[in-house]
Write an enzyme that holds these catalytic residues in place. Sequence first.
Site, short mmCIF file in Angstrom:
data_model
loop_
_atom_site.label_atom_id
_atom_site.label_comp_id
_atom_site.label_asym_id
_atom_site.label_seq_id
_atom_site.Cartn_x
_atom_site.Cartn_y
_atom_site.Cartn_z
N CYS A 199 2.51 -5.02 6.61
CA CYS A 199 2.33 -4.93 5.56
C CYS A 199 3.07 -4.04 4.84
CB CYS A 199 0.67 -4.09 5.15
SG CYS A 199 -0.64 -4.90 5.28
N HIS A 212 0.98 -1.05 -0.40
CA HIS A 212 -0.26 0.31 -0.08
C HIS A 212 1.29 1.20 -0.10
CE1 HIS A 212 0.77 1.35 3.47
NE2 HIS A 212 0.49 0.02 4.73
#
Length: 499
Positions: free
Chosen positions: A406, A387
């Site tokens: 992440c 992301h």
Amino acid sequence: MGVIDRNNRMMRNTIAGTLAVTLVCGPLLAQNVPAPAPTPAAPLIQQVVPPPPPVIPLPVLSAAQATQVATLLADSGFAQGLRHDGTAAPLPGDNAALVGAVLDYARAVHSGRLDTSDFQEDWGLRPAPYDPLPGFADAVKRDRIAAWLRSLPPPYAGYDGLQKGLATYRDIEAKGGWTKLPAGPDMGLGASGPRVAALRKRLAVEDPDVIATGDKFDKELQEAVVRAQKRYGLNPSGIVSTGTLGALNVPAADRVRQIMANMERWRWLPQELPAKRIQVNIAAAVLTVFEGDAPIASMKAVTGRPGNETPMLQSRIHSIVLNPPWNVPTSIAAKELWPKGEAYLKRNNYKIIGTGANRRLQQQAGPTSALGRYKFDFANPYAVYLHDTPVQAGFSSFSRLSSHGCVRLEKPGPLAQLLLRNDPAWQPDAIDAAVATGKTQRVPLQEQDQVAVYLLYWTAFASANGTMNFRADPYGWDGTLAAKVEKRSAITAAAVAAR
């Protein structure tokens, strides 16, 4: 970080026939009217079960082949990083046990030394099952045993480079390694004295261009320090401070085990990696895009901090979310967000969903969203993804392990354009326009544009000229994995010997 290089159902059809049954009751039975014959059941379709593969007997080695196998196996496990100790267990003399030793070695070097039970939960890569017996039996029959054994290791230049590096660092270890550099003030251009002399001697062990004698920190020594810092993934300042000193003081034996661990990870990959793929080196926090098996783009990343490790895995990116909201994991909300109070949450665009014990947090899409403007989704059991981020400062650091697991990307916009370039509805202007609306929109990738993604943990690798490069082992996985490899090698060797 795939990182990331020749790389894993039974369908059951059940057709139920329906038996039509006519029930006859009341007056009809009193009149002795026979019930209609049952409608025949539809014939069952028998599932065709393929015959089991033929049982291949253990091949019987000739005397010459037995000698050849014993010679080849004596050093192979050591050369392939399956054990740290150079002393091999004596090979059995009888045919069955010797063949068993060959098959055990073949499985280990082809698809990994670890047993399924040895894997940690966040080591999400798993090698494909491999049965070496058919190939070995054929090699014995054609008297091609040596060629077959050479074909077993992973068919990648990255693995070959590690194997050569393993021999180099084992030789360094055998000669006594290097002396630990003493702590002290930072050393830079113009420094002199015994610590500089020790630095020269230490650098010369790995760098043949360094003059090992002398106690002056001159321009040539500064260039050698820069080369070392680049090999270790450190800021190439030319100044020896705490970080550089720590990297130089890692024992040679630990570097050997680090190489062994990375060789094992190569064995978990498929024999042929997809030509089009994205690899993330978790330890180095770098993303690389491959097409036609060649790197075409690279960018910095931010990966999980120790305690919030980014898992190793392989998957496929199937969609891109523009202006994604962030559904905050319960653990993060409890530790980091709820204690800050509702005023903080409102100010940072968090929405409270639900009430009481069932309430949760969602950060709305926008310029301050933790996920930025782009989110790249792929199926995995860890709920991780790639992301964007509104905080760009983290990419300027040489140590970029600070996420919750992440992977944050330095250049997510160009990556989205690259993945959507073949979709006429999502050319760059359309992507920019959709992002500008601020509305959340999921863009599925067309089947042919879905790209494999590998999250890999590479802490040792060879450059094109054969120079070994090392990265820190922030998760402590190298030592753990090397120990598991050695332990499993010892267990299987004992099992083979007992046959």
